[in-house]
Motif scaffolding. Structure first.
Motif, PDB file in Angstrom:
ATOM      1  N   ARG B  14       0.897  -1.260   0.005  1.00 56.78           N
ATOM      2  CA  ARG B  14       0.150  -0.056  -0.055  1.00 56.78           C
ATOM      3  C   ARG B  14       1.102   1.200   0.035  1.00 56.78           C
ATOM      4  O   ARG B  14       0.739   2.402  -0.549  1.00 56.78           O
ATOM      5  N   ILE B  15       2.231   1.379   0.895  1.00 53.22           N
ATOM      6  CA  ILE B  15       2.929   2.470   1.288  1.00 53.22           C
ATOM      7  C   ILE B  15       4.130   2.686  -0.498  1.00 53.22           C
ATOM      8  O   ILE B  15       3.306   3.897  -1.154  1.00 53.22           O
ATOM      9  N   GLU B  16       3.914   1.201  -1.002  1.00 54.23           N
ATOM     10  CA  GLU B  16       4.458   1.517  -2.503  1.00 54.23           C
ATOM     11  C   GLU B  16       3.659   2.378  -3.735  1.00 54.23           C
ATOM     12  O   GLU B  16       3.522   3.891  -4.284  1.00 54.23           O
ATOM     13  N   ARG B  17       2.185   1.883  -3.823  1.00 50.21           N
ATOM     14  CA  ARG B  17       1.114   2.450  -4.078  1.00 50.21           C
ATOM     15  C   ARG B  17       0.814   3.674  -3.839  1.00 50.21           C
ATOM     16  O   ARG B  17       0.827   4.499  -4.563  1.00 50.21           O
ATOM     17  N   ILE B  18       0.527   4.200  -3.187  1.00 53.63           N
ATOM     18  CA  ILE B  18       0.365   5.662  -2.144  1.00 53.63           C
ATOM     19  C   ILE B  18       1.634   6.494  -2.768  1.00 53.63           C
ATOM     20  O   ILE B  18       1.357   8.082  -3.505  1.00 53.63           O
ATOM     21  N   LYS B  19       2.674   6.243  -2.931  1.00 55.40           N
ATOM     22  CA  LYS B  19       4.194   6.866  -3.735  1.00 55.40           C
ATOM     23  C   LYS B  19       3.733   7.051  -4.563  1.00 55.40           C
ATOM     24  O   LYS B  19       3.766   8.105  -5.728  1.00 55.40           O
ATOM     25  N   GLN B  20       3.098   6.338  -5.638  1.00 55.49           N
ATOM     26  CA  GLN B  20       2.953   5.927  -7.092  1.00 55.49           C
ATOM     27  C   GLN B  20       1.386   7.060  -7.149  1.00 55.49           C
ATOM     28  O   GLN B  20       2.239   8.031  -8.909  1.00 55.49           O
ATOM     29  N   LYS B  21       0.666   6.693  -6.575  1.00 50.79           N
ATOM     30  CA  LYS B  21      -1.015   8.295  -7.032  1.00 50.79           C
ATOM     31  C   LYS B  21      -0.168   9.480  -6.928  1.00 50.79           C
ATOM     32  O   LYS B  21      -0.219  10.264  -6.985  1.00 50.79           O
ATOM     33  N   GLN B  24       1.518  10.035  -9.559  1.00 49.04           N
ATOM     34  CA  GLN B  24       0.757  10.785 -10.269  1.00 49.04           C
ATOM     35  C   GLN B  24       0.397  12.295 -10.467  1.00 49.04           C
ATOM     36  O   GLN B  24       0.142  12.817 -10.517  1.00 49.04           O
ATOM     37  N   LEU B  25      -0.721  12.399  -9.533  1.00 49.78           N
ATOM     38  CA  LEU B  25      -1.231  14.044  -8.745  1.00 49.78           C
ATOM     39  C   LEU B  25       0.117  15.032  -9.300  1.00 49.78           C
ATOM     40  O   LEU B  25      -0.365  16.012  -9.480  1.00 49.78           O
ATOM     41  N   GLN B  26       0.905  14.376  -8.510  1.00 48.37           N
ATOM     42  CA  GLN B  26       1.968  15.216  -8.630  1.00 48.37           C
ATOM     43  C   GLN B  26       2.400  16.123 -10.473  1.00 48.37           C
ATOM     44  O   GLN B  26       1.900  17.232 -10.606  1.00 48.37           O
ATOM     45  N   GLU B  27       2.546  15.184 -11.387  1.00 46.08           N
ATOM     46  CA  GLU B  27       2.317  15.422 -13.245  1.00 46.08           C
ATOM     47  C   GLU B  27       1.355  15.851 -12.994  1.00 46.08           C
ATOM     48  O   GLU B  27       1.318  17.146 -13.920  1.00 46.08           O
TER      49      GLU B  27
ATOM     50  N   ARG C  22      -7.433   6.102  -0.826  1.00 44.71           N
ATOM     51  CA  ARG C  22      -8.829   6.609  -1.516  1.00 44.71           C
ATOM     52  C   ARG C  22      -8.771   8.502  -1.477  1.00 44.71           C
ATOM     53  O   ARG C  22      -9.201   8.130  -2.328  1.00 44.71           O
ATOM     54  N   GLU C  23      -8.183   9.153  -0.435  1.00 46.79           N
ATOM     55  CA  GLU C  23      -8.386  10.562  -0.518  1.00 46.79           C
ATOM     56  C   GLU C  23      -7.509  10.477  -2.265  1.00 46.79           C
ATOM     57  O   GLU C  23      -7.923  12.017  -2.851  1.00 46.79           O
ATOM     58  N   LEU C  24      -6.643   9.828  -2.491  1.00 50.00           N
ATOM     59  CA  LEU C  24      -5.591  10.737  -3.181  1.00 50.00           C
ATOM     60  C   LEU C  24      -6.279   9.942  -4.516  1.00 50.00           C
ATOM     61  O   LEU C  24      -6.145  10.349  -5.596  1.00 50.00           O
ATOM     62  N   ASP C  25      -6.778   8.702  -4.725  1.00 53.64           N
ATOM     63  CA  ASP C  25      -7.902   7.872  -6.195  1.00 53.64           C
ATOM     64  C   ASP C  25      -8.632   9.315  -5.982  1.00 53.64           C
ATOM     65  O   ASP C  25      -9.472  10.006  -8.060  1.00 53.64           O
ATOM     66  N   GLN C  26      -9.602  10.025  -5.291  1.00 55.36           N
ATOM     67  CA  GLN C  26     -10.969  10.755  -5.218  1.00 55.36           C
ATOM     68  C   GLN C  26     -10.260  12.236  -6.043  1.00 55.36           C
ATOM     69  O   GLN C  26     -10.305  12.591  -7.145  1.00 55.36           O
TER      70      GLN C  26
END
Lengths: 34, 155, 109
Positions: B14-21, B24-27, C22-26
């Motif tokens: 989960r930690i790795e997935r959060i870093k990736q997301k 992506q949000l930064q991009e 979930r917050e990031l996905d949103q």
């Protein structure tokens, strides 16, 4: 043309992430080093 | 103890997935900042110059750029309907999309490299939705923000 | 007791991580929509261009090809291979199904 299919990297306009282009640039760069 | 181990693995995933997301949000945030900044710059330039630049001196977004050494020989075949192109280069090349070009033009205030002045940080924040302003501050601290608040979990 | 405490702590952490994710996905969905709205805006569209000078300043001295193509156009780059004359060949294929592709050669000179 050799027997092994030449693989290629793809990028789709307004569809692929910028990372796909980075992968292509890395492949070209590695191809050069090789 | 076995269940503990499984949960540890699950947590790391989960930690790795959060870093990736977060990356992506930064991009996406940099894309929005760069685009809006470009629009503002062009609008100001047109006001100052009393009109748009010459038609054949601009390239409309979206586009991609292929750059290669000036010495490279490029052979190009084009289908009659211009639906298909084949380029052969005798040297290496690079391909960049328009967002990368805008970053190189400084349109994202150097946020991606953690080199953003306080004034520019304020400007950058004004270009993103209010609820996401906090991320701009995080991004400006450099790539370490991707781990922020996660390392405590991993500890 | 120690293992049971660890289990409880891990479960709480995973719950916390789940909320973060979930917050990031949103936020990602929301931001993508916001970017689409900004880019589709007709006024913004009028000012969404770069000049040749802008581009030349980003890639000092190189030969530049600017490519504009319809969404969905495919760009394919095969792994570089050795040509007959022992020189490496680098190739790019562009294939569109919905409209012509425009290529512009830009050089400082």
């Amino acid at each position: 043309p050799g027997l092994t299919p030449r693989s290629a990297l793809l990028y789709k306009f307004s569809g692929s992430p910028s990372k796909s282009l980075k992968d292509i640039n890395n492949m070209i760069r590695q191809g050069e080093q090789r | 103890a076995q269940e503990c181990q499984n949960l540890e693995i699950e947590k790391q995933r989960r930690i790795e997935r959060i870093k990736q997301k977060r990356a992506q949000l930064q991009e996406l945030l940099l894309q929005q900042i760069a685009f809006k900044n470009l629009v503002q710059r062009n609008r100001q330039n047109e006001q100052q110059n009393q009109g748009p630049p010459a038609m054949n001196s601009t390239i409309q977004l979206p586009f991609i750029i292929i750059n290669t050494s000036r010495k490279t020989v490029i052979d190009c075949s084009i289908s009659s309907d211009k639906f298909e192109y084949l380029f052969n280069f005798d040297n290496t090349f690079e391909i960049h999309d328009d967002i990368e070009v805008l970053k190189r033009m400084g349109m994202s205030f150097g946020l991606e490299s953690g080199k953003c002045s306080l004034d520019d940080l304020k400007l950058a924040k004004s270009l993103v939705p209010k609820a996401l302003e906090g991320y701009i501050t995080d991004i400006s601290t450099g790539p370490s923000w991707l781990n922020q608040g996660l390392l405590s979990n991993s500890a | 007791k120690e293992v049971i405490d660890r289990l409880r702590f891990l479960k709480a952490e995973i719950e916390d991580l789940e909320l973060k994710e979930r917050e990031l996905d949103q936020q990602k969905l929301w931001l993508q929509q916001s970017i689409k709205n900004v880019m589709d805006d007709s006024i913004n569209n009028k000012f969404s261009y770069v000049t040749h000078e802008d581009i030349c300043n980003c890639f000092n001295g190189d030969t530049l090809l600017a490519i504009q193509a319809p969404s969905g156009t495919q760009l394919e780059v095969p792994i570089p291979e050795m040509g007959q004359n022992g020189q490496k060949k680098y190739q790019i294929n562009l294939r569109s199904h919905s409209g012509p592709i425009h290529v512009l050669l830009i050089n400082k000179e």
